[in-house]
Design a protein around this motif. Structure first.
Motif, mmCIF file in Angstrom:
data_model
loop_
_atom_site.group_PDB
_atom_site.id
_atom_site.type_symbol
_atom_site.label_atom_id
_atom_site.label_comp_id
_atom_site.label_asym_id
_atom_site.label_seq_id
_atom_site.Cartn_x
_atom_site.Cartn_y
_atom_site.Cartn_z
ATOM 1 N N MET A 1 0.839 -1.201 0.000
ATOM 2 C CA MET A 1 0.000 0.000 0.000
ATOM 3 C C MET A 1 0.870 1.247 0.000
ATOM 4 S SD MET A 1 -2.990 -0.576 2.736
ATOM 5 C CE MET A 1 -4.634 -0.659 2.153
ATOM 6 N N ILE A 2 0.514 2.184 -0.860
ATOM 7 C CA ILE A 2 1.135 3.518 -0.811
ATOM 8 C C ILE A 2 0.580 4.197 0.440
ATOM 9 C CG2 ILE A 2 1.217 5.738 -1.994
ATOM 10 C CD1 ILE A 2 0.521 4.355 -4.579
ATOM 11 N N ASP A 3 1.378 4.997 1.117
ATOM 12 C CA ASP A 3 0.831 5.707 2.285
ATOM 13 C C ASP A 3 -0.258 6.675 1.841
ATOM 14 O OD1 ASP A 3 2.389 4.405 4.127
ATOM 15 O OD2 ASP A 3 4.039 5.847 3.980
ATOM 16 N N VAL A 4 0.091 7.556 0.912
ATOM 17 C CA VAL A 4 -0.901 8.529 0.432
ATOM 18 C C VAL A 4 -0.835 8.602 -1.086
ATOM 19 C CG1 VAL A 4 -1.674 10.934 0.497
ATOM 20 C CG2 VAL A 4 -0.652 9.935 2.538
ATOM 21 N N ALA A 5 -1.973 8.440 -1.733
ATOM 22 C CA ALA A 5 -2.066 8.713 -3.171
ATOM 23 C C ALA A 5 -2.756 10.060 -3.322
ATOM 24 C CB ALA A 5 -2.864 7.628 -3.879
ATOM 25 N N ILE A 6 -2.262 10.840 -4.262
ATOM 26 C CA ILE A 6 -2.871 12.158 -4.529
ATOM 27 C C ILE A 6 -3.346 12.149 -5.974
ATOM 28 C CG2 ILE A 6 -2.459 14.644 -4.674
ATOM 29 C CD1 ILE A 6 -0.214 14.318 -2.587
ATOM 30 N N VAL A 7 -4.611 12.482 -6.188
ATOM 31 C CA VAL A 7 -5.095 12.633 -7.559
ATOM 32 C C VAL A 7 -4.980 14.110 -7.899
ATOM 33 C CG1 VAL A 7 -6.943 12.177 -9.205
ATOM 34 C CG2 VAL A 7 -6.829 10.857 -7.090
ATOM 35 N N GLY A 8 -4.144 14.435 -8.885
ATOM 36 C CA GLY A 8 -4.005 15.823 -9.305
ATOM 37 C C GLY A 8 -2.628 16.367 -8.986
ATOM 38 N N GLY A 9 -1.914 16.784 -10.024
ATOM 39 C CA GLY A 9 -0.565 17.340 -9.851
ATOM 40 C C GLY A 9 -0.517 18.819 -10.151
ATOM 41 N N GLY A 10 -1.634 19.528 -9.920
ATOM 42 C CA GLY A 10 -1.623 20.996 -10.006
ATOM 43 C C GLY A 10 -0.972 21.550 -8.740
ATOM 44 N N GLN A 11 -1.124 22.867 -8.516
ATOM 45 C CA GLN A 11 -0.415 23.464 -7.379
ATOM 46 C C GLN A 11 -0.875 22.888 -6.039
ATOM 47 O OE1 GLN A 11 -1.393 27.341 -8.646
ATOM 48 N NE2 GLN A 11 -3.185 27.560 -7.346
ATOM 49 N N ALA A 12 -2.157 22.480 -5.947
ATOM 50 C CA ALA A 12 -2.639 21.919 -4.675
ATOM 51 C C ALA A 12 -2.006 20.551 -4.426
ATOM 52 C CB ALA A 12 -4.167 21.803 -4.692
ATOM 53 N N GLY A 13 -1.951 19.718 -5.466
ATOM 54 C CA GLY A 13 -1.344 18.395 -5.308
ATOM 55 C C GLY A 13 0.144 18.504 -4.997
ATOM 56 N N LEU A 14 0.826 19.444 -5.679
ATOM 57 C CA LEU A 14 2.271 19.615 -5.440
ATOM 58 C C LEU A 14 2.524 20.077 -4.001
ATOM 59 C CD1 LEU A 14 3.418 21.445 -8.733
ATOM 60 C CD2 LEU A 14 3.607 19.012 -8.212
ATOM 61 N N ALA A 15 1.735 21.081 -3.567
ATOM 62 C CA ALA A 15 1.938 21.602 -2.205
ATOM 63 C C ALA A 15 1.613 20.527 -1.173
ATOM 64 C CB ALA A 15 1.069 22.837 -1.982
ATOM 65 N N VAL B 1 2.376 9.640 -3.594
ATOM 66 C CA VAL B 1 2.542 9.542 -5.047
ATOM 67 C C VAL B 1 1.381 10.303 -5.678
ATOM 68 C CG1 VAL B 1 2.634 7.994 -7.036
ATOM 69 C CG2 VAL B 1 3.566 7.237 -4.842
ATOM 70 N N ILE B 2 1.715 11.135 -6.669
ATOM 71 C CA ILE B 2 0.675 11.901 -7.372
ATOM 72 C C ILE B 2 0.373 11.230 -8.711
ATOM 73 C CG2 ILE B 2 0.112 14.099 -8.468
ATOM 74 C CD1 ILE B 2 1.837 15.544 -6.485
ATOM 75 N N PHE B 3 -0.897 11.107 -9.029
ATOM 76 C CA PHE B 3 -1.313 10.651 -10.361
ATOM 77 C C PHE B 3 -2.037 11.810 -11.040
ATOM 78 C CE2 PHE B 3 -1.252 6.913 -7.618
ATOM 79 C CZ PHE B 3 -0.375 6.102 -8.326
ATOM 80 N N ASP B 4 -1.635 12.116 -12.257
ATOM 81 C CA ASP B 4 -2.334 13.161 -13.020
ATOM 82 C C ASP B 4 -2.529 12.688 -14.448
ATOM 83 O OD1 ASP B 4 -2.995 15.626 -14.523
ATOM 84 O OD2 ASP B 4 -2.613 16.596 -12.603
ATOM 85 N N ARG B 5 -3.719 12.922 -14.958
ATOM 86 C CA ARG B 5 -3.994 12.433 -16.315
ATOM 87 C C ARG B 5 -3.309 13.275 -17.390
ATOM 88 N NH1 ARG B 5 -10.276 13.882 -15.367
ATOM 89 N NH2 ARG B 5 -10.014 16.113 -15.269
ATOM 90 N N SER B 6 -2.926 14.489 -17.053
ATOM 91 C CA SER B 6 -2.316 15.375 -18.064
ATOM 92 C C SER B 6 -0.876 14.975 -18.325
ATOM 93 C CB SER B 6 -2.270 16.815 -17.572
ATOM 94 O OG SER B 6 -3.448 17.170 -16.955
ATOM 95 N N PRO B 7 -0.371 15.375 -19.503
ATOM 96 C CA PRO B 7 1.076 15.231 -19.719
ATOM 97 C C PRO B 7 1.837 16.179 -18.793
ATOM 98 C CG PRO B 7 -0.080 15.887 -21.757
ATOM 99 C CD PRO B 7 -1.080 15.954 -20.646
ATOM 100 N N ALA B 8 3.093 15.857 -18.513
ATOM 101 C CA ALA B 8 3.904 16.722 -17.640
ATOM 102 C C ALA B 8 3.960 18.136 -18.211
ATOM 103 C CB ALA B 8 5.311 16.152 -17.511
ATOM 104 N N GLY B 9 3.746 19.118 -17.355
ATOM 105 C CA GLY B 9 3.803 20.516 -17.785
ATOM 106 C C GLY B 9 2.456 21.049 -18.242
ATOM 107 N N SER B 10 1.421 20.198 -18.248
ATOM 108 C CA SER B 10 0.083 20.667 -18.666
ATOM 109 C C SER B 10 -0.934 20.481 -17.553
ATOM 110 C CB SER B 10 -0.399 19.871 -19.879
ATOM 111 O OG SER B 10 0.415 20.120 -20.970
ATOM 112 N N GLU B 11 -0.473 20.293 -16.320
ATOM 113 C CA GLU B 11 -1.418 20.095 -15.224
ATOM 114 C C GLU B 11 -2.178 21.406 -14.964
ATOM 115 O OE1 GLU B 11 1.868 19.773 -14.958
ATOM 116 O OE2 GLU B 11 2.296 17.637 -14.686
ATOM 117 N N GLY B 12 -3.435 21.264 -14.580
ATOM 118 C CA GLY B 12 -4.218 22.454 -14.248
ATOM 119 C C GLY B 12 -4.596 23.245 -15.483
#
Ligand SMILES: Cc1cc2nc3c(=O)[nH]c(=O)nc-3n(C[C@H](O)[C@H](O)[C@H](O)COP(=O)(O)OP(=O)(O)OC[C@H]3O[C@@H](n4cnc5c(N)ncnc54)[C@H](O)[C@@H]3O)c2cc1C
Length: 495
Positions: A46-60, A73-84
């Protein structure tokens, strides 16, 4: 004594990164890991915490958790650099917020936008800049992710979340951008899914009269080049309405008519006025009536579009601000449509509705398993007559670590392992879960709450560890026990 001149600020990004690395080292980064490893009942890790969304809220959130020694671990459906929205659906020239806000920097001066900007462009350019250019904010977030080593898995859409039947974690179903399916288990899940985090665009019913090719929501990805030469209607007069109108005009639209329900534009941003540290830290503890009062007041008075965004529209002679124009009906006509308002009929070739976002669970199939069980404010609070507010009623009723609550206890065990760190948390927690001004405060609250929940849950393991803990500070050879006074060298000591 002569005081030495201050060291001139370095002008290179590499120097800033070195300074940041040193600051992190001074602060003991990365923090020691203290979480006992966990396996699911079937032996899966088990991952301790999974985060859905790599925008500024997920990063912070990721960085705040890492500061407390919790792996995420963050999962984001967007390509890198296109989050949010910044590099995709946002159309403003600059951010709406003042440039001085420290956003997701979590108290680290060398991690602020200003430090990043000045390292590359210097103090003079910083002073000359009015607001942060939109795409530059995205560039900054890309840098932030790199220098903080944030673990983001891009191109990974979370297609389903399901609390485990024994309530020990949450299963996430994932689909990669090349269609591969997989699943992971996490002890806790953070939804950092954005402004429309539990729903999607709020679309007025009148657009149902039109073919989909004839209208767009302002948050849709769209090539505005296709509006060249067209008569465009824009419904609304908020920030995104201005951005859409301006982009259409710049793309060569024949005309843009803004249809504005109100008799005037709001002039004052009450949300900005409300944003004091007391609200950031204290909103959660307010009585329900006061939470509702402040959020409803801001909703009713509405946020004005920024000065610059409004001028970006009004400088075009073919832009028209029509006040007192709620839409009465829409009818297709020929290749276009007729929109009726109390001020008369308008003929358009294309319509853009800039009508905001709403909690809309059916729009989020990935949350289908939990949606019926999430307790909302309408299950908790009845506003005074006249103070009804759909957005607020639909908001989730969250616990102190942004965790969902069950509508009735026991109906969805494990639901409280899912933390809602996106805009719909605003009524419970204040605006600390998305917007730039207080995103670090929100991330710290989330991370602290999660650390506390983990500690309580793993108490037996921490207790066992404490009992076994045998790292000596002293070895017993640092002193010699004294003889009783009478026995020392046979000397008598006077009382
Ligand atoms: C046009 C626009 C302009 C704004 N301007 C400002 C501003 O100037 N100042 C300010 O303070 N605020 C502004 N905001 C509000 C807010 O700051 C932004 O919405 C910001 O993007 C919020 O950050 P976030 O991380 O919460 O969400 P986002 O940046 O939207 O990130 C959410 C991420 O979640 C991912 N995601 C969602 N669902 C899934 C899923 N099922 N699987 C995998 N990934 C998923 C998305 O791909 C996305 O990358 C603006 C908002 C908009 C829409």
């Amino acid at each position: 004594m002569t005081i030495p001149d201050p060291v001139p600020p370095s002008s290179s990004l590499a120097a800033l990164e070195a300074r940041l690395a040193q600051d992190l080292a001074y602060l003991g980064w990365p923090a020691r890991s203290w979480m006992p490893p966990r396996q699911a009942a079937d032996g899966d890790t088990m991952i301790d915490v999974a985060i859905v969304g790599g925008g500024q809220a997920g990063l912070a959130a990721w960085v705040a958790l890492a500061q407390l020694g919790i792996r995420a671990v963050i999962f984001d459906r967007s390509p890198a650099g296109s989050e949010g929205p910044w590099a995709t659906t946002a159309r403003m020239e600059t951010l709406r917020s003042p440039k001085e806000l420290t956003g997701p920097a979590l108290g680290l001066p060398a991690l602020t936008f200003r430090a990043w900007f000045e390292a590359q462009f210097g103090l003079e350019a910083w002073t000359a800049m009015d607001k942060i250019p939109r795409l530059q904010w995205m560039d900054y977030l890309v840098w932030y992710r790199r220098v903080m080593n944030v673990d983001v898995r891009n191109g990974m859409a979370v297609t389903a979340v399901q609390p485990l039947p024994d309530a020990t974690g949450v299963r996430l179903e994932l689909r990669s951008s090349d269609g591969e399916r997989s699943s992971v288990l996490a002890r806790r899940l953070v939804l950092a899914t954005g402004r429309d985090g539990l729903g999607g665009p709020a679309v007025p019913a009148f657009v149902n009269a039109l073919p989909r090719s004839k209208w767009a929501h302002s948050s849709d990805e769209m090539d505005y080049g296709k509006l060249k030469g067209l008569r465009v209607g824009v419904i609304g007069a908020g920030s995104s309405a201005m951005d859409s109108a301006a982009t259409a005009l710049e793309a060569g639209a024949h005309s843009v008519e803004l249809l504005i329900r109100r008799a005037d534009l709001p002039r004052v941003n009450k949300g900005k006025g409300a944003g004091v540290p007391g609200l950031t830290q204290g909103h959660y503890d307010l009585p329900d009536e006061l939470k509702w009062r402040i959020r409803h007041y801001i909703n009713v008075l509405n946020v004005p579009p920024p000065h610059g965004s409004t001028l970006r529209v009004s400088r075009h002679p073919n832009a028209f601000f029509n006040f007192g124009c709620p839409v009465l009906s829409v009818e297709p006509r020929g290749e276009g449509m007729v929109v009726s308002t109390p001020k008369g009929d308008f003929e358009f070739d294309f319509l853009i509705v800039s009508t905001g976002f709403k909690v809309d669970w059916p729009n989020r199939p990935e949350f289908a398993a939990i949606a019926p069980h999430v307790r909302t404010w309408k299950d908790r609070f009845t506003p005074a007559p006249g103070d009804e507010d759909q957005e607020l009623s639909d908001s989730p009723d969250l616990g102190p670590a942004f965790e969902f609550k069950e509508r009735s206890p026991g109906e969805c065990p494990g639901l409280a392992r899912i933390h809602c760190f996106c805009y719909p948390a605003a009524l419970s927690h204040g605006t600390v879960s998305g917007d730039i001004p207080a995103i670090s405060d929100g991330a710290r609250r989330l991370a602290g709450g999660i650390a506390s929940l983990f500690y309580r849950e793993d108490f037996d393991q921490h207790w066992a560890y404490l009992q076994e803990f045998a790292e000596p500070e002293l070895f017993g050879d640092e002193w010699t026990p004294a003889l009783p006074p009478k026995e020392r060298n046979g000397e008598e000591t006077e009382p």
